[in-house]
Design a protein around this motif. Structure first.
Motif, PDB file in Angstrom:
ATOM      1  N   ASP A 137       0.848  -1.186   0.000  1.00 58.83           N
ATOM      2  CA  ASP A 137       0.000   0.000   0.000  1.00 58.83           C
ATOM      3  C   ASP A 137       0.889   1.244   0.000  1.00 58.83           C
ATOM      4  N   PHE A 138       0.292   2.409  -0.192  1.00 53.38           N
ATOM      5  CA  PHE A 138       1.052   3.656  -0.131  1.00 53.38           C
ATOM      6  C   PHE A 138       1.504   3.928   1.305  1.00 53.38           C
ATOM      7  N   THR A 139       2.667   4.530   1.455  1.00 52.94           N
ATOM      8  CA  THR A 139       3.131   4.976   2.771  1.00 52.94           C
ATOM      9  C   THR A 139       2.630   6.398   3.022  1.00 52.94           C
ATOM     10  N   ALA A 154       8.178  16.104 -13.417  1.00 54.67           N
ATOM     11  CA  ALA A 154       9.173  15.066 -13.718  1.00 54.67           C
ATOM     12  C   ALA A 154       9.225  13.978 -12.663  1.00 54.67           C
ATOM     13  N   ALA A 155       8.602  14.211 -11.491  1.00 53.95           N
ATOM     14  CA  ALA A 155       8.655  13.225 -10.408  1.00 53.95           C
ATOM     15  C   ALA A 155       7.868  11.978 -10.791  1.00 53.95           C
ATOM     16  N   THR A 156       8.299  10.838 -10.271  1.00 52.00           N
ATOM     17  CA  THR A 156       7.605   9.579 -10.523  1.00 52.00           C
ATOM     18  C   THR A 156       6.558   9.354  -9.443  1.00 52.00           C
ATOM     19  N   THR A 157       5.311   9.148  -9.837  1.00 49.95           N
ATOM     20  CA  THR A 157       4.203   8.967  -8.907  1.00 49.95           C
ATOM     21  C   THR A 157       3.955   7.481  -8.683  1.00 49.95           C
ATOM     22  N   PRO A 158       3.956   7.013  -7.435  1.00 48.41           N
ATOM     23  CA  PRO A 158       3.599   5.610  -7.182  1.00 48.41           C
ATOM     24  C   PRO A 158       2.107   5.403  -7.409  1.00 48.41           C
ATOM     25  N   ILE A 159       1.729   4.287  -7.974  1.00 50.57           N
ATOM     26  CA  ILE A 159       0.315   3.965  -8.185  1.00 50.57           C
ATOM     27  C   ILE A 159       0.076   2.493  -7.853  1.00 50.57           C
ATOM     28  N   ILE A 160      -1.174   2.185  -7.594  1.00 50.80           N
ATOM     29  CA  ILE A 160      -1.616   0.809  -7.389  1.00 50.80           C
ATOM     30  C   ILE A 160      -2.622   0.496  -8.495  1.00 50.80           C
ATOM     31  N   ILE A 161      -2.446  -0.623  -9.164  1.00 51.28           N
ATOM     32  CA  ILE A 161      -3.303  -0.983 -10.289  1.00 51.28           C
ATOM     33  C   ILE A 161      -4.057  -2.274  -9.974  1.00 51.28           C
ATOM     34  N   THR A 162      -4.959  -2.663 -10.851  1.00 52.66           N
ATOM     35  CA  THR A 162      -5.691  -3.916 -10.697  1.00 52.66           C
ATOM     36  C   THR A 162      -4.974  -5.044 -11.444  1.00 52.66           C
ATOM     37  N   HIS A 187       5.132  10.395 -15.197  1.00 52.97           N
ATOM     38  CA  HIS A 187       5.809   9.124 -14.951  1.00 52.97           C
ATOM     39  C   HIS A 187       5.230   8.481 -13.689  1.00 52.97           C
ATOM     40  N   TYR A 188       5.033   7.155 -13.768  1.00 53.73           N
ATOM     41  CA  TYR A 188       4.450   6.416 -12.662  1.00 53.73           C
ATOM     42  C   TYR A 188       5.252   5.135 -12.447  1.00 53.73           C
ATOM     43  N   VAL A 189       5.114   4.576 -11.265  1.00 49.03           N
ATOM     44  CA  VAL A 189       5.697   3.267 -10.987  1.00 49.03           C
ATOM     45  C   VAL A 189       4.675   2.465 -10.181  1.00 49.03           C
TER      46      VAL A 189
END
Length: 406
Positions: A137-139, A154-162, A187-189
């Motif tokens: 999960d996200f912190t 330019a920052a990488t955004t954390p995401i949760i996908i299905t 940008h995402y991770v």
């Protein structure tokens, strides 16, 4: 083949009527079965949400400005103090509500891309009752206030996908995989994967895309509309729903637009209302398919029975010459199989033509080959079932009585 074809050449009307009926029925069944699957798919999948525990609060409008992240947090804190509430959070993208939507164009390094629904809010996995199948999960330090257009940095955004989205975008485990926006500016991770989560855009649930959804670590801010999701004890859900309007009034006294009444409802009720038209379409298409199949079965049986009756004398002669009952039955079953196959060839072509027309005028997706195979197999089965009874009656005729028939 020659005995089969010779009888058809002598009496061509009945065979052509059977072929025509099968052609039309096959074309209809191919497309209606496809439409049925399109409509029924979202009803059958797990939406991932604890439906008996979740309450959706939407349409809290501020007439003279935007809600801040602090105001959203204050509302969530006040709602969390209602007896029976386990989690409460302000959200953008309330399940089964399309008041405010966030759509993201994502592209993976494999070249696959997808348009997805974005769910924004604090601790949504616990609040919605989702099951985390991979990753984390996200912190707390990953959450930030939502600013419209802020994902273009330019920052990488954390995401949760299905899981469904992961299969569409990646090969193998999605956790740790990068994603970009369609224009490459964001940008995402992927840090986690939930087993299921249904999109809130009810018009985007077809074509296997019903679970193209992501979670983002953002707190709603800078918007004139505020929404909340609550998770409660199931046996106290109704009492919480009754208490919510009073809490909202005391928290946002004088700040809410009087011309808009906040929507307060259980997710279970919203889902039932939101998918009502889809359920009606499923029942309609089921009825159409059953009627077409029944009419086809009766029609083939009637036409085949009449045609077989016209050849009673021929049957008697064959029986007198030594043909067994099983040989007579096999003859009519093979005859029907030949006619059904001819009707199927034309019916499948007609089905593709109809599908092309529907694609051009109603934006229906292309008909998959699997439905052609399913409809073809169903028509072959119906054809053989329909002719079985007339063929059995013909095979049981005594040779003497058959040869005396006119």
């Amino acid at each position: 083949m020659n005995p089969l074809l010779s009888s058809m050449r002598r009496q061509p009307l009945m065979p052509w009527l059977i072929v025509l009926q099968i052609t039309v029925a096959c074309a209809i069944l191919c497309n209606t079965l496809f439409l049925l699957a399109q409509q029924a798919g979202p009803l059958l999948i797990d939406d991932g949400i604890a439906d008996k525990e979740v309450i959706i609060i939407d349409q809290i409008v501020r007439p003279d400005g935007n809600w801040s992240a602090a105001q959203g947090s204050a509302g969530a804190a006040a709602l969390a103090h209602i007896p029976g509430v386990k989690h409460a959070t302000a959200v953008v993208g309330a399940p089964m509500r399309e008041t405010l939507t966030m759509v993201y164009d994502l592209k993976s390094h494999t070249g696959a891309s997808a348009m997805v629904s974005g769910f924004i809010g604090n601790q949504l996995i616990d609040t919605l009752g989702l099951r985390l199948s991979r990753g984390r999960d996200f912190t707390d330090n990953e959450y930030s206030d939502l600013q419209m257009g802020d994902d273009g940095n330019a920052a990488t955004t954390p995401i949760i996908i299905t899981e469904a989205l992961g299969r569409a975008l990646f090969e193998g485990n999605p956790v740790g995989q990068p994603l970009t926006s369609g224009d490459g500016g964001s940008h995402y991770v992927v840090v986690g994967v939930v087993a299921h989560l249904l999109r809130y855009q009810l018009s985007e649930l077809d074509d296997g895309k019903a679970e193209y959804a992501i979670l983002l670590p953002r707190r709603p801010a800078g918007l004139p509309l505020l929404s909340f999701v609550l998770r409660t004890d199931a046996d106290q859900r109704d009492a919480v729903i009754k208490a919510v309007p009073g809490v909202l009034q005391s928290t946002y006294a004088g700040q809410m637009a009087k011309s808009f009444n906040p929507v307060v409802s259980s997710y279970e009720q919203l889902r039932s209302n939101g998918l009502r038209n889809r359920r009606a379409a499923v029942w309609l298409l089921l009825t159409v398919n059953l009627v077409v199949a029944t009419i086809t079965l009766i029609g083939i049986a009637s036409l085949s029975g009449y045609w077989i009756q016209q050849r009673t004398r021929q049957i008697g002669i064959r029986r007198a010459l030594g043909a067994t009952r099983m040989q007579v039955m096999r003859h009519f079953l093979a005859e029907n199989l030949l006619l059904t196959s001819a009707g199927l060839v034309m019916g499948l072509v007609l089905a593709l033509v109809i599908n092309q027309w529907l694609m051009q005028h109603y934006e229906l997706p292309r008909l998959p080959w699997a439905y052609l195979l399913v409809a073809g197999g169903l028509m072959l089965l119906l054809g053989q079932l329909a002719v079985t009874a007339p063929a059995r009656r013909a095979a049981q005729l005594p040779p003497a009585s058959a040869t005396r028939s006119v």
